[in-house]
Design an enzyme around this catalytic site. Sequence first.
Site, short mmCIF file in Angstrom:
data_model
loop_
_atom_site.label_atom_id
_atom_site.label_comp_id
_atom_site.label_asym_id
_atom_site.label_seq_id
_atom_site.Cartn_x
_atom_site.Cartn_y
_atom_site.Cartn_z
N LYS A 13 0.84 -1.21 0.00
CA LYS A 13 0.00 0.00 0.00
C LYS A 13 0.87 1.26 0.00
O LYS A 13 0.63 2.18 -0.78
CB LYS A 13 -0.92 0.02 1.23
CG LYS A 13 -1.85 -1.18 1.34
CD LYS A 13 -2.75 -1.10 2.55
CE LYS A 13 -2.04 -1.12 3.89
NZ LYS A 13 -1.30 -2.36 4.20
N ARG A 88 -9.93 1.34 9.06
CA ARG A 88 -9.37 0.03 9.37
C ARG A 88 -10.37 -0.90 10.03
O ARG A 88 -10.06 -2.04 10.32
CB ARG A 88 -8.21 0.28 10.33
CG ARG A 88 -7.17 -0.74 10.32
CD ARG A 88 -5.95 -0.20 9.66
NE ARG A 88 -4.78 -0.95 9.95
CZ ARG A 88 -3.60 -0.65 9.48
NH1 ARG A 88 -3.42 0.38 8.72
NH2 ARG A 88 -2.57 -1.41 9.77
N ARG A 127 11.77 -5.76 4.92
CA ARG A 127 11.55 -4.30 4.78
C ARG A 127 12.53 -3.51 5.63
O ARG A 127 12.78 -3.83 6.79
CB ARG A 127 10.13 -3.94 5.21
CG ARG A 127 9.94 -2.41 5.25
CD ARG A 127 8.52 -1.97 5.35
NE ARG A 127 7.76 -2.68 6.35
CZ ARG A 127 6.43 -2.68 6.39
NH1 ARG A 127 5.74 -2.02 5.48
NH2 ARG A 127 5.79 -3.34 7.33
N ARG A 160 11.32 -1.76 11.13
CA ARG A 160 10.22 -1.35 12.01
C ARG A 160 10.06 -2.36 13.15
O ARG A 160 10.09 -3.57 12.92
CB ARG A 160 8.91 -1.28 11.21
CG ARG A 160 8.66 0.08 10.62
CD ARG A 160 7.53 0.12 9.65
NE ARG A 160 6.28 -0.46 10.10
CZ ARG A 160 5.15 -0.47 9.39
NH1 ARG A 160 5.13 0.12 8.20
NH2 ARG A 160 4.06 -1.02 9.86
N ARG A 171 -0.76 -8.83 13.40
CA ARG A 171 -1.25 -7.80 12.46
C ARG A 171 -2.07 -8.45 11.35
O ARG A 171 -3.08 -7.90 10.91
CB ARG A 171 -0.07 -7.02 11.88
CG ARG A 171 0.51 -6.04 12.89
CD ARG A 171 1.87 -5.52 12.47
NE ARG A 171 1.85 -4.84 11.19
CZ ARG A 171 2.93 -4.63 10.46
NH1 ARG A 171 4.12 -5.04 10.87
NH2 ARG A 171 2.84 -4.00 9.31
P1 AP5 Z 1 4.92 -1.59 1.89
O1 AP5 Z 1 4.59 -0.73 0.72
O2 AP5 Z 1 5.64 -0.95 3.03
O3 AP5 Z 1 3.60 -2.36 2.40
P2 AP5 Z 1 2.32 -1.83 3.17
O4 AP5 Z 1 1.13 -2.49 2.60
O5 AP5 Z 1 2.31 -0.32 3.23
O6 AP5 Z 1 2.61 -2.47 4.59
P3 AP5 Z 1 2.49 -1.95 6.09
O7 AP5 Z 1 3.14 -3.04 6.91
O8 AP5 Z 1 3.03 -0.55 6.27
O9 AP5 Z 1 0.96 -1.93 6.31
P4 AP5 Z 1 0.19 -1.98 7.64
O10 AP5 Z 1 -1.16 -1.66 7.17
O11 AP5 Z 1 0.35 -3.19 8.44
O12 AP5 Z 1 0.95 -0.88 8.55
P5 AP5 Z 1 0.60 0.63 8.94
O13 AP5 Z 1 1.85 1.38 8.92
O14 AP5 Z 1 -0.57 1.13 8.17
O15 AP5 Z 1 5.76 -2.84 1.35
C1 AP5 Z 1 6.27 -3.81 2.23
C2 AP5 Z 1 7.65 -4.29 1.74
O16 AP5 Z 1 7.49 -4.96 0.48
C3 AP5 Z 1 8.65 -3.16 1.48
O17 AP5 Z 1 9.92 -3.61 1.83
C4 AP5 Z 1 8.58 -2.91 -0.04
O18 AP5 Z 1 9.80 -2.46 -0.56
C5 AP5 Z 1 8.23 -4.31 -0.56
N1 AP5 Z 1 7.34 -4.32 -1.71
C6 AP5 Z 1 6.19 -3.61 -1.87
N2 AP5 Z 1 5.61 -3.90 -3.05
C7 AP5 Z 1 6.41 -4.83 -3.64
C8 AP5 Z 1 6.34 -5.54 -4.89
N3 AP5 Z 1 5.31 -5.35 -5.75
N4 AP5 Z 1 7.32 -6.42 -5.18
C9 AP5 Z 1 8.37 -6.62 -4.32
N5 AP5 Z 1 8.48 -5.96 -3.13
C10 AP5 Z 1 7.52 -5.08 -2.79
O19 AP5 Z 1 0.07 0.45 10.45
C11 AP5 Z 1 0.97 0.12 11.49
C12 AP5 Z 1 0.20 0.09 12.82
O20 AP5 Z 1 -0.35 1.39 13.10
C13 AP5 Z 1 -1.00 -0.86 12.87
O21 AP5 Z 1 -0.63 -2.18 13.19
C14 AP5 Z 1 -1.85 -0.20 13.97
O22 AP5 Z 1 -1.33 -0.50 15.25
C15 AP5 Z 1 -1.63 1.28 13.71
N6 AP5 Z 1 -2.64 1.87 12.81
C16 AP5 Z 1 -2.44 2.40 11.58
N7 AP5 Z 1 -3.58 2.85 11.05
C17 AP5 Z 1 -4.56 2.59 11.97
C18 AP5 Z 1 -5.96 2.81 11.98
N8 AP5 Z 1 -6.61 3.38 10.95
N9 AP5 Z 1 -6.64 2.40 13.08
C19 AP5 Z 1 -6.02 1.84 14.13
N10 AP5 Z 1 -4.69 1.61 14.18
C20 AP5 Z 1 -3.96 1.98 13.09
#
Ligand code: AP5
Length: 218
Positions: A13, A88, A127, A160, A171
């Site tokens: 994402k 979410r 990552r 991270r 997660r």
């Molecule tokens: P990346 O693009 O970083 O993936 P992502 O989908 O953004 O993954 P996240 O782990 O950041 O998502 P998440 O939803 O768990 O975390 P968030 O920060 O929102 O790609 C991942 C890796 O793959 C990278 O190394 C990249 O280079 C590689 N990659 C990507 N695409 C690729 C491809 N096509 N081919 C090869 N490699 C590729 O949330 C974190 C925490 O915050 C949550 O657990 C929660 O505690 C809190 N939080 C956030 N939002 C809320 C909310 N709305 N409500 C409540 N709590 C929340």
Amino acid sequence: MHVVLLGPPGVGKGTQGILLADAFGWERIVTGDLLRAARDAGTELGREAQQYMARGELVHDQLIIGIVQEKLKTLTLGTNVVFDGFPRNSSQALTFSMMLQTVGLAIDQVVVLEADDDVLIKRISGRRSCPSCGAVYNQSLASPIREGVCDTDGGALFRRADDEPSTVRNRLEVYRRETEPLIAYYEKSHALVHHIAGSPSVEVVQTALRDALGLSLS
Ligand code: AP5
């Protein structure tokens, strides 16, 4: 246009949202980044959020809605926005729809990025992020030129804390239980929902995303 990017942890994402924003000048509202920034700044909100993030649990709705509302106030009316990581759960989705309605807006399109758990786990375990510019790399899939060093600003890359395997398992479970049901919610609410395979290369996924949203650079 207001686009919600849905998908499990590690599906890409953030990677896809950055490319979209860079190419088309869209704003990104990324709740995970906002929470990490608050945590790193040592604010009360950040300290509270960290307790949930460290366990891979969702931060409580009131806190999240508050930071999204503050962020929305900073945007110029008519700006195209991609929401990554928000909403979410069903309560956030309902509140968000009502928030937009009060200013005559709506969610126009929803993109669901999909990949199998083995792909997600491989991506998350490799990552690495830059603390200063936020660039995201992957040790095996999208590595920087010099290992452990950001190509853009030379920052020392870090892993991270919530990317540890036990937290990642939680997660993924939280995603399936709390967030995945939003796909049906948006399908019922008549938003345009696109399902895109997230496992191909970054470029292939980005092309599919642009095609789905009807975006073209020419
Ligand atoms: P990346 O693009 O970083 O993936 P992502 O989908 O953004 O993954 P996240 O782990 O950041 O998502 P998440 O939803 O768990 O975390 P968030 O920060 O929102 O790609 C991942 C890796 O793959 C990278 O190394 C990249 O280079 C590689 N990659 C990507 N695409 C690729 C491809 N096509 N081919 C090869 N490699 C590729 O949330 C974190 C925490 O915050 C949550 O657990 C929660 O505690 C809190 N939080 C956030 N939002 C809320 C909310 N709305 N409500 C409540 N709590 C929340």
